[in-house]
Enzyme design. Structure first.
Site, PDB file in Angstrom:
ATOM      1  CB  CYS A   1      50.234  47.312  38.620  1.00  0.00           C
ATOM      2  SG  CYS A   1      48.740  47.939  37.842  1.00  0.00           S
TER       3      CYS A   1
ATOM      4  CG  HIS B   1      48.980  42.539  38.882  1.00  0.00           C
ATOM      5  ND1 HIS B   1      49.386  42.952  40.114  1.00  0.00           N
ATOM      6  CD2 HIS B   1      48.440  43.628  38.284  1.00  0.00           C
ATOM      7  CE1 HIS B   1      49.097  44.230  40.262  1.00  0.00           C
ATOM      8  NE2 HIS B   1      48.523  44.668  39.173  1.00  0.00           N
TER       9      HIS B   1
HETATM   10  N1  GLN Z   1      45.624  52.230  40.584  1.00  0.00           N
HETATM   11  C1  GLN Z   1      46.399  51.988  39.406  1.00  0.00           C
HETATM   12  C2  GLN Z   1      45.594  51.978  38.110  1.00  0.00           C
HETATM   13  O1  GLN Z   1      44.438  51.608  38.105  1.00  0.00           O
HETATM   14  C3  GLN Z   1      47.174  50.689  39.604  1.00  0.00           C
HETATM   15  C4  GLN Z   1      46.299  49.484  39.668  1.00  0.00           C
HETATM   16  C5  GLN Z   1      47.048  48.216  39.997  1.00  0.00           C
HETATM   17  O2  GLN Z   1      48.054  48.224  40.696  1.00  0.00           O
HETATM   18  N2  GLN Z   1      46.488  47.106  39.540  1.00  0.00           N
HETATM   19  O3  GLN Z   1      46.144  52.328  37.092  1.00  0.00           O
END
Ligand code: GLN
Length: 252
Positions: free
Chosen positions: A93, A189
């Site tokens: 992510c 995740h």
């Molecule tokens: N901040 C990033 C987004 O919202 C990654 C979010 C995350 O790692 N879940 O795209």
């Protein structure tokens, strides 16, 4: 045999149990009698890539990504060399977005490592879903959970998988994540590896071969529980009625 695993900035990038990926790597090595050493590299600490076989870069909020990016810009060249020399990387992510050229948030542009020719741009609607993919790296479907505001454009790079359920990189491309050399970048995740042991074993096999040469096929493990969990998720979300209901709810 022994593998050294670096966990970059667990104090910043560790959303939705990304640390479970490290545990899974360690356990699946230990069950095969192979040693594992984990080095946690906290924000502000130095990383010695020459001493690492695998690196995990987890997910984080836009704010945490910005802080991580300050450190990453200092180690950019060494990180690139590690990747080009076949080092194993799992980037999840926020970590996945940071492998690219930049991540444009609603307010600013966060410079990435530029290891991959990809970029991400924020859009107001977050993409939150359970996800199922068909990946060239595993016979079984890959399952996980995604929650991101960024859309990632991977250009000519190979995706980690084709989206069977969920949103993936952009919501419309039908692709999820990216694969480059021994790097896997993904929005999944969950954490990813305990839910998808076949992917864990791909990373381990490649890391062992890079270090020791041909090691033969890794001893298979009793993954019955993991397989049942995987089947259950696939049945639940790829069932036609469920998919229709979900789509309708999102539409409303
Ligand atoms: N901040 C990033 C987004 O919202 C990654 C979010 C995350 O790692 N879940 O795209």
């Amino acid at each position: 045999m022994k593998l050294k695993i670096g966990h970059l900035y667990p104090d910043l990038l560790n959303l939705y149990g990304d640390q479970g990926n490290i545990r899974c790597l360690q356990k699946r090595l230990a069950w095969r009698g192979i040693e594992a050493e984990v080095r946690q590299v906290l924000w502000g600490e130095q990383v010695d890539f020459s001493d690492l076989d695998l690196v995990l870069l987890g997910g984080g909020s836009d704010r945490e990504q910005k802080l991580a990016c300050m450190q990453l810009s200092r180690i950019r060249e060494k990180f690139c060399r590690f990747v080009e020399e076949g080092g194993g990387v799992l980037a999840v992510c926020g970590g996945y977005q940071l492998l690219g050229r930049y991540y444009q948030t609603s307010r600013e542009r966060i410079e990435g490592l530029g290891i991959l020719d990809i970029y991400s741009e924020w859009e107001p609607r977050r993409l939150v879903s359970n996800s199922i993919l068909k990946s060239p790296l595993a016979a079984a479907p890959v399952v996980g959970f995604e929650n991101h505001g960024g859309r990632t454009y991977i250009g000519k790079h190979e995706p980690f998988g084709r989206v069977l359920f969920g949103y993936g990189n952009t919501r419309s491309s039908g692709q999820e994540g990216v694969i480059y050399r021994n790097v896997i970048g993904t929005y999944l995740h969950g954490p990813l590896l305990p839910k998808n042991p076949q992917i864990c074993d791909v990373l381990l096999q490649r890391a062992l071969e890079r270090k020791y040469g041909p090691v033969g096929k890794l001893q298979s493990l009793a993954d019955g529980l993991e397989r049942r969990a995987n089947d259950m998720i696939v049945e639940r979300y790829c069932d036609g009625a469920y998919v229709m209901r979900e789509r309708l709810q999102r539409f409303l």
